[in-house]
Design an enzyme around this catalytic site. Structure first.
Site, PDB file in Angstrom:
ATOM      1  N   GLY A  85       1.308  -0.893  -0.126  1.00 19.31           N
ATOM      2  CA  GLY A  85      -0.064   0.132  -0.197  1.00 19.31           C
ATOM      3  C   GLY A  85       0.817   1.078  -0.460  1.00 19.31           C
ATOM      4  O   GLY A  85       2.203   1.017   1.057  1.00 19.31           O
ATOM      5  N   GLY A 163      -6.808  -8.218  -7.148  1.00 16.39           N
ATOM      6  CA  GLY A 163      -5.106  -8.540  -6.915  1.00 16.39           C
ATOM      7  C   GLY A 163      -4.513  -9.945  -6.753  1.00 16.39           C
ATOM      8  O   GLY A 163      -5.348 -10.905  -5.791  1.00 16.39           O
ATOM      9  N   ILE A 165      -3.968 -10.033  -3.511  1.00 22.29           N
ATOM     10  CA  ILE A 165      -3.957 -10.802  -2.242  1.00 22.29           C
ATOM     11  C   ILE A 165      -5.546 -11.240  -2.186  1.00 22.29           C
ATOM     12  O   ILE A 165      -5.151 -12.690  -2.209  1.00 22.29           O
ATOM     13  CB  ILE A 165      -3.738  -9.858  -1.683  1.00 22.29           C
ATOM     14  N   ARG A 186     -13.009  -2.130 -10.769  1.00 24.94           N
ATOM     15  CA  ARG A 186     -13.660  -1.813 -11.981  1.00 24.94           C
ATOM     16  C   ARG A 186     -14.428  -2.448 -12.988  1.00 24.94           C
ATOM     17  O   ARG A 186     -14.791  -2.259 -13.680  1.00 24.94           O
ATOM     18  CB  ARG A 186     -12.425  -0.772 -11.606  1.00 24.94           C
ATOM     19  N   ARG A 189     -11.131  -9.016 -14.290  1.00 22.76           N
ATOM     20  CA  ARG A 189      -9.730  -9.728 -14.247  1.00 22.76           C
ATOM     21  C   ARG A 189     -10.522 -10.887 -15.335  1.00 22.76           C
ATOM     22  O   ARG A 189     -10.950 -11.705 -15.431  1.00 22.76           O
ATOM     23  CB  ARG A 189      -9.648 -10.153 -13.297  1.00 22.76           C
ATOM     24  N   ARG A 245      -7.475  -1.052   3.883  1.00 24.50           N
ATOM     25  CA  ARG A 245      -6.585  -0.125   5.116  1.00 24.50           C
ATOM     26  C   ARG A 245      -8.008   0.225   5.733  1.00 24.50           C
ATOM     27  O   ARG A 245      -9.137   0.157   5.518  1.00 24.50           O
ATOM     28  CB  ARG A 245      -6.441   0.958   3.958  1.00 24.50           C
ATOM     29  N   HIS A 293      -3.012  -4.728  12.526  1.00 28.19           N
ATOM     30  CA  HIS A 293      -1.950  -4.938  11.403  1.00 28.19           C
ATOM     31  C   HIS A 293      -0.845  -5.442  11.171  1.00 28.19           C
ATOM     32  O   HIS A 293       0.109  -5.275  10.726  1.00 28.19           O
ATOM     33  CB  HIS A 293      -1.388  -2.698  10.606  1.00 28.19           C
TER      34      HIS A 293
HETATM   35  O1  LIG Z   1      -0.111  -3.382   5.020  1.00 25.93           O
HETATM   36  C1  LIG Z   1       0.822  -3.392   3.932  1.00 25.93           C
HETATM   37  C2  LIG Z   1       1.373  -3.393   3.092  1.00 25.93           C
HETATM   38  O2  LIG Z   1       1.030  -2.439   2.664  1.00 25.93           O
HETATM   39  O3  LIG Z   1       2.992  -4.069   2.524  1.00 25.93           O
END
Ligand SMILES: O=CC(=O)O
Length: 327
Positions: A85, A163, A165, A186, A189, A245, A293
């Site tokens: 991110g 994506g 993940i 959007r 895929r 997030r 996190h």
């Molecule tokens: O949250 C983890 C990253 O963005 O790598």
């Protein structure tokens, strides 16, 4: 080129815990590494060490912006984050200055996918509520209709974002006897057939998912996407998991949806703010599993992230495209 003639690049590494193989790799490639010593990194210390460096290995979630680039100076050639991110990066400023910027997607997917499945189970099966009952001496004996959870089997699994993940989670779920995998992005895929996944609208995602996993980046488009109206459209048995997030979710609306039984439960690896204060309302909700996190927190994944960030920098210093450019 002989080693004596070789240009020695200075690379500032903003965190002392960056896995050693990445530092060794940078040094082997002829870089001098200046490693900040503070945990967590102290901005004033970083800014003070920046003047004159050729590259920055940014291992922090602090704002990465014009202030940092200015402090480094005009000889700066490349920056890479050690994160997938990049919501804390002023990307338009990097673009404006044509400063190469790398990040580390791809390699985070396996660690985060394992953790997401953990959260699906932990939230779907009330791990937190169960633990609280023991702590409060409320373990009820001889009950049948008690702590009744949701199984992944026969469920519709929905992904916000599909994506690396999302796809890594879907890959793991192939042997889980799920009813259907759906996702919202959007555009469709092309490889979704590999996972038996179906592209749906955002509304369909909300209305059909038994487990809804947020696995997309925080962008202007996804900010606050899960608000009261969205939670209102979800199934009452929906287990909501966020490994993207915190900012993608209106947290007050989520708390309300959990308290009123609008949705079944939630499992959160990300939230607002981070770190979350111990007395945050989120921590008082039995049907919410909250963890700090830690999606990428395995030695394997962090080492792969660090190596990718280092490779991004070396490529840029050698005049080649970064392995994972952020724009
Ligand atoms: O949250 C983890 C990253 O963005 O790598």
């Amino acid at each position: 080129m002989t080693s004596a003639a070789r240009r020695l690049y200075k690379v500032l590494v903003t965190h002392p815990e960056v896995p050693l193989p990445a530092l060794e790799f940078l040094r082997q490639k002829g870089c001098e590494t200046i490693v900040c010593e503070n945990i967590p990194p102290v901005r004033s210390d970083i800014l003070q060490k920046l003047p004159g460096v050729d590259a920055i290995f940014w291992a922090s979630y602090q704002p990465l912006n014009g202030e940092v680039l200015d402090a480094a100076g005009s000889q700066l050639k490349a920056v890479s984050t050690m994160s997938s991110g990049i919501d804390y990066v002023d990307v338009p400023e990097f673009k404006r200055r044509q400063m190469p910027l790398g990040h580390t997607p791809g390699v985070v997917k396996n660690g985060v996918a394992d953790l997401a499945i953990g959260l699906m189970i932990a939230a779907g099966r009330f791990f937190h509520a169960g633990r609280q009952l023991i702590e409060n001496s409320k373990w009820e004996k001889e009950r049948i209709n008690w702590l009744m959870g949701q199984e992944i089997r026969d469920s519709v699994i929905g992904f916000m974002g599909f994506g690396g993940i999302g796809q890594a989670i879907a890959k793991r779920l192939q042997c889980w006897d799920v009813k259907k995998i759906i996702y919202h992005t959007r555009t469709r895929r092309e490889n979704d057939v590999d996972f038996g996944a179906h592209h749906v609208t955002f509304d369909e995602l909300l209305k059909e998912s038994d487990f809804l996993v947020v696995a997309c980046p925080l962008t202007a488009e996804t900010k606050g996407k899960f608000h009261a109206e969205a939670f209102g459209k979800m199934k009452k048995n929906c287990v909501f998991v966020n490994v993207g997030r915190g900012g993608i979710v209106d947290q007050d609306a989520l708390i309300e949806a959990l308290k009123t039984g609008q949705i079944f439960s939630a499992g959160l690896d990300v939230m607002t703010p981070e770190p979350l204060p111990a007395d945050d309302p989120l921590m008082k909700i039995p049907n919410c599993v909250v963890i700090p996190h830690m999606g990428t927190q395995t030695l394997k994944t962090t080492t792969e992230m660090a190596m990718l960030a280092a490779n991004n920098l070396i490529n840029a210093l050698e005049g080649k495209p970064m392995v994972c450019p952020a724009y």
